[in-house]
Scaffold this active site. Structure first.
Site, PDB file in Angstrom:
ATOM      1  N   LYS A   1       9.998   5.319  16.023  1.00  0.00           N
ATOM      2  CA  LYS A   1      10.111   3.910  16.433  1.00  0.00           C
ATOM      3  C   LYS A   1      11.003   3.135  15.486  1.00  0.00           C
ATOM      4  CE  LYS A   1       7.079   0.555  15.239  1.00  0.00           C
ATOM      5  NZ  LYS A   1       7.100  -0.913  15.184  1.00  0.00           N
ATOM      6  N   ASN A   2      10.789   3.307  14.175  1.00  0.00           N
ATOM      7  CA  ASN A   2      11.498   2.500  13.182  1.00  0.00           C
ATOM      8  C   ASN A   2      12.947   2.933  12.989  1.00  0.00           C
ATOM      9  OD1 ASN A   2       9.303   0.851  12.777  1.00  0.00           O
ATOM     10  ND2 ASN A   2       8.544   1.995  11.007  1.00  0.00           N
TER      11      ASN A   2
ATOM     12  N   CYS B   1       3.171  -8.189  13.850  1.00  0.00           N
ATOM     13  CA  CYS B   1       1.832  -7.966  13.317  1.00  0.00           C
ATOM     14  C   CYS B   1       1.431  -9.038  12.317  1.00  0.00           C
ATOM     15  CB  CYS B   1       1.764  -6.604  12.617  1.00  0.00           C
ATOM     16  SG  CYS B   1       1.740  -5.204  13.740  1.00  0.00           S
TER      17      CYS B   1
ATOM     18  N   ARG C   1       6.753 -11.699   5.899  1.00  0.00           N
ATOM     19  CA  ARG C   1       7.903 -10.798   5.816  1.00  0.00           C
ATOM     20  C   ARG C   1       9.127 -11.662   6.067  1.00  0.00           C
ATOM     21  NH1 ARG C   1       6.108  -5.391   9.104  1.00  0.00           N
ATOM     22  NH2 ARG C   1       5.171  -6.819  10.586  1.00  0.00           N
TER      23      ARG C   1
ATOM     24  N   ASP D   1       2.775   2.092   5.803  1.00  0.00           N
ATOM     25  CA  ASP D   1       2.387   2.352   7.188  1.00  0.00           C
ATOM     26  C   ASP D   1       1.392   3.505   7.322  1.00  0.00           C
ATOM     27  OD1 ASP D   1       3.825   0.265   8.187  1.00  0.00           O
ATOM     28  OD2 ASP D   1       5.421   1.466   9.068  1.00  0.00           O
TER      29      ASP D   1
ATOM     30  N   ARG E   1       2.311  -0.241  20.546  1.00  0.00           N
ATOM     31  CA  ARG E   1       3.602  -0.643  19.984  1.00  0.00           C
ATOM     32  C   ARG E   1       4.232   0.476  19.147  1.00  0.00           C
ATOM     33  NH1 ARG E   1       3.118  -4.621  16.127  1.00  0.00           N
ATOM     34  NH2 ARG E   1       5.368  -4.505  16.076  1.00  0.00           N
TER      35      ARG E   1
END
Length: 430
Positions: A33-34, A128, A133, A317, A409
């Site tokens: 995903k990232n 989230c 951030r 994570d 997600r």
């Protein structure tokens, strides 16, 4: 009423898990995903068609595709979600709040839009609830490259004739900041150097993708990245790397349930810090060329001490997943979170399942209990939800995990993959 996984109002998806079953078997790891999100944003940098393969079927990916389509990008994909994006006719350089509010990664369109079109209006992002951030590093970097930026009414308004190369030193390591400015620099005039840059494998994957489009980038994977700007980038056909966080999550699931599983299409060298902690917990881990096998049969994990740090350190994570493992491990383990200041929300939910965890500042002290017990729990963010699913797999009884749109997600078909490994888990609506 609450928001469903699809984003509308209505009944919410939940996961019902019957715990206490050892996981066994083999599954394939999805694309990261990232890595997929910045690469999809990077398709804006070329007027030619770009094919991106191994894209995971996730809510955040769907949101990114919708965002690109709203700008005029032609996007097609097959049932395996190999995506073809043609940004040859972008008509709108705006990322509206309605799309951006659900996903912080939407900020990644800022750099490509300013670099190629000289303008961008991007909503300040959501995502989230795990703490601040800030996007100031993105803004400061673009300003150093000559962009005129105003932040007002919840939007970043950026304008530039052509960005110029600059020497940028990040105050703190930022993955999306590194990616945004690397994409912007690819079309800037002259040389850009990014210092204190993020070193994650996903940053390297984006650099490799941009290089395949004709960008001139060196140093990706180190703390100093150099980009020689070019006038234009061409199309390419690129395959996204495997998801190391998904890989790590299933490895921990096997460790917690006393199972033995093999993960195919994996990248073991991206998980060294996680694997070292699993071995410390007592797991037997074997490696293939593109596979990882973990054997935890007949063992209870030993508690481990963890401190999250930027790559190549232990990933934030994976913190919630190891917190869940420590909750039912032998001994006492501490988990210190240094990246995000509000990332222990899963602890309260684990306590509902019988976990003995105390939070002391930025550290969670976990005293392992022999058994977790099923309880209704609620996910608060993406990785917290994964930790609660793992706790449910190991707990005695049936656990109901609410608000699992968070898990959607970041995890592709999580219940299907866990069922392939023997878990009793299903999606319910209520």
């Amino acid at each position: 009423m609450e928001r469903t996984a699809g984003g509308g109002l209505g009944l919410v998806d939940k996961l019902l898990i019957k715990g206490g079953i050892s996981l066994n078997g083999a599954i394939a790891v999805s694309g990261a995903k990232n890595a997929a999100l910045p690469i999809l944003a990077g398709t804006l940098l070329s007027a030619e068609p770009v094919v991106v393969r191994n894209v995971p079927q996730l809510k955040d990916v769907a949101t990114t595709i919708t965002l690109l389509q709203s700008m005029g990008v032609e996007v097609t994909f097959d049932d395996k979600l190999n995506v073809e994006a043609n940004a040859g006719n972008v008509v709108d350089r705006r990322a509206p709040y309605e799309l951006v509010k659900t996903m912080r990664a939407s900020i990644l369109v800022l750099g490509p839009l300013v670099a190629r079109f000289g303008e961008a209006d991007v909503s300040l992002p959501g995502g989230c609830a795990i703490g601040a951030r800030p996007v100031n590093l993105h803004v400061q970097g673009l300003e150093a490259m000559g962009a005129d930026i105003k932040v007002e009414n919840g939007y970043i308004h950026a304008r530039a004739d052509r960005l110029r190369g600059a020497h940028i030193v990040f105050d703190t390591v930022t993955v999306t900041g590194t990616e945004n400015l690397m994409m912007a620099a690819a079309l800037a005039e002259g040389e850009t150097i990014l210092e204190n840059a993020a070193r994650e494998p996903e940053v390297i994957d984006l650099a490799d993708f941009l290089s395949a489009m004709g960008a001139r980038i060196s140093g990706a994977g180190t703390s100093a990245i150099k980009i020689e700007g070019v006038r234009e980038l061409h199309g390419t056909d690129y395959t996204v790397l495997p998801d190391r966080i998904e890989t790590g999550t299933y490895l921990v699931a096997a460790a917690m349930t006393g199972g033995k599983i093999r993960l195919d299409r994996a990248a073991p060298d991206h998980l060294e810090a996680v694997i070292a902690k699993l071995q410390e917990a007592g797991a037997d881990i074997q490696f293939g060329d593109k596979s990882i096998e973990i054997d935890m049969r007949g063992k209870r994990p030993k508690a481990v001490d963890i401190r999250t740090t930027p790559y190549p350190g232990f990933p934030t994570d994976m913190q919630a997943q190891f917190c869940a493992m420590n909750a039912m491990a032998e001994g006492v383990g501490t988990i210190t979170e240094t990246i995000f200041e509000n990332r222990f929300q899963h602890v309260l939910e684990l306590q509902r399942m019988g976990a003995d965890i105390q939070i002391e500042g930025h550290t969670a002290v976990c005293r392992g209990v022999k058994k977790l017990t099923a309880a209704p729990v609620m996910a608060t963010d993406l990785r917290a939800s994964a930790g609660l699913v793992l706790a449910g797999l190991a707990a005695e009884g049936e656990t109901l995990v609410d608000r699992i749109y968070h898990v959607d997600r970041g995890y592709e078909r999580i219940e299907e993959k866990l069922r392939q490994l023997g878990a009793e888990i299903r999606r319910v609506v209520g």
